[in-house]
Design a protein around this motif. Structure first.
Motif, PDB file in Angstrom:
ATOM      1  N   ARG A   1      29.049 -16.591 -77.056  1.00  0.00           N
ATOM      2  CA  ARG A   1      29.069 -18.012 -77.389  1.00  0.00           C
ATOM      3  C   ARG A   1      27.692 -18.613 -77.110  1.00  0.00           C
ATOM      4  O   ARG A   1      27.094 -18.361 -76.059  1.00  0.00           O
ATOM      5  CB  ARG A   1      30.149 -18.731 -76.577  1.00  0.00           C
ATOM      6  CG  ARG A   1      31.557 -18.351 -77.017  1.00  0.00           C
ATOM      7  CD  ARG A   1      32.608 -19.040 -76.173  1.00  0.00           C
ATOM      8  NE  ARG A   1      32.551 -20.490 -76.284  1.00  0.00           N
ATOM      9  CZ  ARG A   1      33.054 -21.201 -77.292  1.00  0.00           C
ATOM     10  NH1 ARG A   1      33.655 -20.578 -78.297  1.00  0.00           N
ATOM     11  NH2 ARG A   1      32.972 -22.515 -77.310  1.00  0.00           N
ATOM     12  N   VAL A   2      27.211 -19.381 -78.072  1.00  0.00           N
ATOM     13  CA  VAL A   2      25.892 -20.005 -77.950  1.00  0.00           C
ATOM     14  C   VAL A   2      26.017 -21.489 -78.297  1.00  0.00           C
ATOM     15  O   VAL A   2      26.962 -21.913 -78.975  1.00  0.00           O
ATOM     16  CB  VAL A   2      24.860 -19.334 -78.889  1.00  0.00           C
ATOM     17  CG1 VAL A   2      24.651 -17.883 -78.502  1.00  0.00           C
ATOM     18  CG2 VAL A   2      25.302 -19.442 -80.346  1.00  0.00           C
ATOM     19  N   GLN A   3      25.068 -22.270 -77.817  1.00  0.00           N
ATOM     20  CA  GLN A   3      25.034 -23.694 -78.151  1.00  0.00           C
ATOM     21  C   GLN A   3      24.245 -23.915 -79.437  1.00  0.00           C
ATOM     22  O   GLN A   3      23.214 -23.275 -79.665  1.00  0.00           O
ATOM     23  CB  GLN A   3      24.414 -24.490 -77.005  1.00  0.00           C
ATOM     24  CG  GLN A   3      25.392 -24.795 -75.884  1.00  0.00           C
ATOM     25  CD  GLN A   3      24.870 -25.857 -74.952  1.00  0.00           C
ATOM     26  OE1 GLN A   3      23.712 -25.826 -74.553  1.00  0.00           O
ATOM     27  NE2 GLN A   3      25.713 -26.813 -74.607  1.00  0.00           N
ATOM     28  N   LYS A   4      24.761 -24.860 -80.242  1.00  0.00           N
ATOM     29  CA  LYS A   4      24.136 -25.126 -81.536  1.00  0.00           C
ATOM     30  C   LYS A   4      24.202 -26.625 -81.810  1.00  0.00           C
ATOM     31  O   LYS A   4      25.191 -27.282 -81.442  1.00  0.00           O
ATOM     32  CB  LYS A   4      24.892 -24.352 -82.626  1.00  0.00           C
ATOM     33  CG  LYS A   4      24.139 -24.186 -83.918  1.00  0.00           C
ATOM     34  CD  LYS A   4      24.896 -23.213 -84.816  1.00  0.00           C
ATOM     35  CE  LYS A   4      24.071 -22.864 -86.037  1.00  0.00           C
ATOM     36  NZ  LYS A   4      24.766 -21.872 -86.893  1.00  0.00           N
TER      37      LYS A   4
ATOM     38  N   MET B   1      25.323 -31.244 -78.995  1.00  0.00           N
ATOM     39  CA  MET B   1      25.373 -29.784 -79.146  1.00  0.00           C
ATOM     40  C   MET B   1      26.821 -29.337 -78.962  1.00  0.00           C
ATOM     41  O   MET B   1      27.626 -30.026 -78.332  1.00  0.00           O
ATOM     42  CB  MET B   1      24.487 -29.106 -78.103  1.00  0.00           C
ATOM     43  CG  MET B   1      23.037 -29.573 -78.086  1.00  0.00           C
ATOM     44  SD  MET B   1      22.068 -28.916 -79.445  1.00  0.00           S
ATOM     45  CE  MET B   1      21.911 -27.199 -78.926  1.00  0.00           C
ATOM     46  N   THR B   2      27.148 -28.186 -79.490  1.00  0.00           N
ATOM     47  CA  THR B   2      28.489 -27.639 -79.303  1.00  0.00           C
ATOM     48  C   THR B   2      28.412 -26.123 -79.179  1.00  0.00           C
ATOM     49  O   THR B   2      27.430 -25.503 -79.608  1.00  0.00           O
ATOM     50  CB  THR B   2      29.415 -28.025 -80.474  1.00  0.00           C
ATOM     51  OG1 THR B   2      30.754 -27.611 -80.163  1.00  0.00           O
ATOM     52  CG2 THR B   2      28.987 -27.348 -81.767  1.00  0.00           C
ATOM     53  N   TRP B   3      29.456 -25.555 -78.585  1.00  0.00           N
ATOM     54  CA  TRP B   3      29.503 -24.106 -78.397  1.00  0.00           C
ATOM     55  C   TRP B   3      30.147 -23.450 -79.611  1.00  0.00           C
ATOM     56  O   TRP B   3      31.210 -23.864 -80.063  1.00  0.00           O
ATOM     57  CB  TRP B   3      30.301 -23.755 -77.149  1.00  0.00           C
ATOM     58  CG  TRP B   3      29.599 -24.093 -75.870  1.00  0.00           C
ATOM     59  CD1 TRP B   3      29.763 -25.208 -75.110  1.00  0.00           C
ATOM     60  CD2 TRP B   3      28.612 -23.301 -75.215  1.00  0.00           C
ATOM     61  NE1 TRP B   3      28.941 -25.182 -74.016  1.00  0.00           N
ATOM     62  CE2 TRP B   3      28.217 -24.009 -74.047  1.00  0.00           C
ATOM     63  CE3 TRP B   3      28.016 -22.083 -75.487  1.00  0.00           C
ATOM     64  CZ2 TRP B   3      27.264 -23.528 -73.167  1.00  0.00           C
ATOM     65  CZ3 TRP B   3      27.062 -21.598 -74.608  1.00  0.00           C
ATOM     66  CH2 TRP B   3      26.689 -22.307 -73.463  1.00  0.00           C
ATOM     67  N   VAL B   4      29.485 -22.430 -80.122  1.00  0.00           N
ATOM     68  CA  VAL B   4      30.015 -21.672 -81.261  1.00  0.00           C
ATOM     69  C   VAL B   4      29.782 -20.184 -81.002  1.00  0.00           C
ATOM     70  O   VAL B   4      29.036 -19.806 -80.091  1.00  0.00           O
ATOM     71  CB  VAL B   4      29.322 -22.084 -82.579  1.00  0.00           C
ATOM     72  CG1 VAL B   4      29.602 -23.536 -82.910  1.00  0.00           C
ATOM     73  CG2 VAL B   4      27.819 -21.823 -82.505  1.00  0.00           C
ATOM     74  N   GLN B   5      30.427 -19.360 -81.798  1.00  0.00           N
ATOM     75  CA  GLN B   5      30.198 -17.919 -81.696  1.00  0.00           C
ATOM     76  C   GLN B   5      28.840 -17.570 -82.290  1.00  0.00           C
ATOM     77  O   GLN B   5      28.521 -17.971 -83.409  1.00  0.00           O
ATOM     78  CB  GLN B   5      31.296 -17.149 -82.427  1.00  0.00           C
ATOM     79  CG  GLN B   5      32.592 -17.038 -81.643  1.00  0.00           C
ATOM     80  CD  GLN B   5      33.550 -16.056 -82.283  1.00  0.00           C
ATOM     81  OE1 GLN B   5      33.586 -15.914 -83.497  1.00  0.00           O
ATOM     82  NE2 GLN B   5      34.336 -15.385 -81.461  1.00  0.00           N
ATOM     83  N   GLY B   6      28.055 -16.827 -81.527  1.00  0.00           N
ATOM     84  CA  GLY B   6      26.742 -16.432 -81.993  1.00  0.00           C
ATOM     85  C   GLY B   6      26.793 -15.179 -82.848  1.00  0.00           C
ATOM     86  O   GLY B   6      27.871 -14.651 -83.147  1.00  0.00           O
TER      87      GLY B   6
END
Length: 261
Positions: free
Chosen positions: A106-109, A174-179
């Motif tokens: 999970r990464v921030q985007k 920003m939000t957390w999404v799957q990298g």
């Protein structure tokens, strides 16, 4: 009237050998040294097992047979050395395998980018749904397909509205999404190897826990220490309290004074 002749000494007879059930008692007794339990396992009366066990143990033939059996089962010094050496060399890696698996961290985007990607995804899904529907001829199947597409589109639309509301309040949100997918190494317990190692005495314990299977090794440091002592690698500890902490010639240890007279 005495003739002066002495009678010949009586010839000692060999003790009667143990029968099969008594021999079984000897074998079972060497398992846990419980006389009553050994008698029961040997097939004697459950009710009188305790009395029978002690009665059998009073027989010198049984004691001799147990001593012989114990000597046969006892570990020799060489075998003990080999066993301790295997403990000293054992490693948790012996029962684990390293595998490579794919995962998506999970990464921030930036939320604005996530919204743009979601809109593009919704358009692609709609276009694919239209093309797929053109291939359907059965009305019932088509109706079911349309319902599924509508539900999926509605979920994405609700998510889009939620993101847009957040973006109105926080333009730089920003939000957390799957990298992107990545590869990583993971250790997997080989339970077959672990159980075989336990049966061979290389592993102390294999137990199930709430978090998975637990593996406990023998103390490798302790085993290595015993091997070194066996080979005389350690010098004897010699201390002389009269030197007030001064090392004796040839001694590797230092004893502080600590206020001794």
């Amino acid at each position: 009237m005495s003739t002066g002749q002495t009678s010949a000494p009586k010839k000692e007879t060999a003790p009667k050998p143990l029968n099969a059930q008594q021999q079984r008692f000897v074998v079972e007794l060497c398992v846990d040294w419980n006389k009553a339990a050994a008698a029961r396992r040997a097939g004697y009366s459950e009710k009188n097992a305790k009395q029978i066990g002690y009665s059998l143990w009073a027989d010198q033939r049984v004691k001799d047979a147990v001593a012989l059996r114990t000597a046969e089962l006892a570990m020799s010094a060489g075998e003990a050395t080999v066993r301790m050496s295997s403990w000293g060399r054992s490693s948790i890696e012996d029962v684990f395998t390293i595998e490579v698996e794919e995962y998506r961290p999970r990464v921030q985007k930036p939320l604005v980018e996530v919204i743009a990607e979601l809109k593009a995804e919704m358009e692609d899904k709609q276009e694919l749904a239209i093309r797929a529907e053109a291939l359907l001829s059965d009305k019932k199947v088509m109706k079911k397909f349309r319902a599924q597409v509508a539900r999926a589109h509605q979920r994405r639309q609700v998510q889009l509205w939620r993101y847009e509301k957040i973006l109105e309040r926080q333009p730089d949100a920003m939000t957390w999404v799957q990298g992107p997918p990545q590869a990583r190494e993971v250790a997997q317990l080989d339970l077959v190897k672990a159980l075989r190692a336990q049966a061979g005495g290389l592993i102390k314990k294999v137990t199930p826990t709430r978090f998975g299977t637990g593996v406990e090794l023998h103390d490798a440091k302790d085993a290595t220490d015993k091997i070194l002592k066996l080979h005389g690698a350690y010098a004897p500890e010699k201390f002389d309290h009269t030197t007030k902490g001064q090392p004796l010639p040839g001694v590797q240890f230092y004893l502080p004074d600590n206020g001794r007279d």
